[in-house]
Design an enzyme around this catalytic site. Structure first.
Site, PDB file in Angstrom:
ATOM      1  CD  GLU A 198      35.122  -2.797  13.325  1.00 50.67           C
ATOM      2  OE1 GLU A 198      34.248  -2.469  14.138  1.00 50.67           O
ATOM      3  OE2 GLU A 198      34.956  -2.734  12.091  1.00 50.67           O
ATOM      4  CD  GLU A 199      34.133  -7.473  16.959  1.00 47.46           C
ATOM      5  OE1 GLU A 199      34.478  -8.444  17.653  1.00 47.46           O
ATOM      6  OE2 GLU A 199      33.095  -6.833  17.159  1.00 47.46           O
TER       7      GLU A 199
END
Length: 385
Positions: free
Chosen positions: A370-371
């Site tokens: 994620e991110e």
């Protein structure tokens, strides 16, 4: 309990108090509910959200002028995030998710937008919020999004699709990123404030995930969803700028989250190794186990210090894109290693759902994705060589 290296960064009384509060909440509330939340698979733990909101955790990162706890500095947010994620990674990330929504509003919004959209998040009945960026064809490459925002009388019509949106369908408030100029990449991206009940917005079914199941993810669909002109955050084409600033903060805070779950895995494995007897002595006295625990502790210290460095640079107003990427890369891979090492230390019991370490190993994987994936983080770092 691991001791934070606060001799490097002495804490204020307020910081010590919020650490005590969140540490107790993680121990007494989060940890005891974590397995049931994981088993529920696609259900938001609203009971924990409500309890956390009432004692000020979900709004602790918001400015005091909007009713928040005033811990607007990234360093303190990292302290809070680590403590919550020692209890459970997914739940910890969920309880701090309003901060991710607030970042682009604080970066790009007008004073009226900040008061209108942030003040409700600071109260004891705080709604959830969400950021809608990722699409089926664009993950880490946010500049390639294809959702469009077309000017119309009084505002914009949003059309397109988002995927893997945390809290989608659960959240009441959203920051949606869309192209106001589809011919451009980054310079064509704009940000819009939107409510859940906006006509033309629909949600898919909850996505079934490997881990961090406390956070429900769904697809979002936009079909001529009207957004008033006053809900544009900043000027047209400024959305990517706000998103990159948000990424620097969120990657740093996620570094703290990953450090928290790594710390939980280390402490659990260490305590188990002290009591588990094999070949006539506690396994912590076996060199292979002791060395593995030494590696875990060392990597956790590295991850924490790199995260703190990125946070301190952000709080000083310095560029921290490289440092945030380094923190997230190091901490996420530390979490993956430490949760694996905890399962390995417990042996067959670690593989069993009777113990939390197998869940932590599943949960930790998302931190490498994620991110921005670990590959993307290495690309960001390499650009600064």
């Amino acid at each position: 309990m691991s001791v934070l290296p606060t001799e490097l960064c002495p804490l204020t009384t307020e910081q010590s108090d919020i650490i005590d509060l969140t540490r107790a909440f993680a121990r007494d509330e989060i940890r005891r509910r974590a397995r049931a939340v994981d088993e529920a698979d696609t259900a938001t733990p609203w009971d924990l959200w409500t309890k956390a909101a009432k004692i000020g955790i979900t709004g602790c990162m918001l400015p005091t002028e909007y009713g928040g706890g005033g811990f607007t500095d990234v360093f303190t947010q990292c302290l809070v995030q680590e403590e919550l994620c020692v209890g459970d990674l997914g739940i910890g990330n969920l309880l701090m998710s309003n901060g991710f929504f607030a970042d682009p509003v604080l970066e790009l919004g007008t004073e009226e937008q900040k008061r209108t959209w942030l003040t409700p998040l600071a109260g004891p009945d705080s709604p959830m919020s969400s950021i809608a960026t990722t699409e089926p064809g664009s993950g880490s490459d946010a500049a390639s999004i294809t959702t469009t925002a077309t000017r119309t009388t009084g505002g914009y019509l949003i059309n397109g699709q988002k995927a893997w949106i945390s809290n989608a369908g659960e959240a009441e408030l959203y920051v949606v990123f869309a192209k106001t100029d589809p011919t451009q990449r980054a310079r064509g991206v704009s940000a819009f404030l939107m409510r859940k009940d906006t006509e033309g917005v629909t949600f898919g079914e909850p996505m079934r995930k490997m881990g961090q199941r406390a956070i429900v993810c769904r697809e979002m669909f936009f079909s001529d969803a009207f957004v008033p002109a006053e809900n544009l955050l900043g000027a047209e084409g400024r959305g990517f700028h706000g998103l990159m600033r948000t990424f620097d903060i969120s990657r740093t805070v996620l570094g703290a989250a990953a450090t928290g779950i790594a710390r939980a895995a280390y402490e659990y494995a260490r305590d188990y190794a002290r009591t588990r007897v094999q070949f006539g002595k506690p396994i912590i006295e076996h060199q292979a186990v002791a060395f593995r625990l030494a590696d875990m502790r060392t990597r956790i210290e590295q991850a924490r210090l790199m995260t703190w460095r990125a946070a301190k640079r952000l709080d000083a107003g310095l560029d921290a894109t490289t440092e945030a990427a380094m923190a997230k890369l190091t901490a996420s891979e530390t979490a993956a290693y430490c949760t694996w090492a905890a399962v390995q230390t417990l042996g067959g019991w670690g593989y069993s759902r009777e113990y939390p370490v197998e869940q932590w190993m599943r949960d930790a994987k998302l931190e490498e994705i994620e991110e921005g994936t670990s590959d993307i983080m290495r690309l960001v770092i390499s650009r600064g060589l």
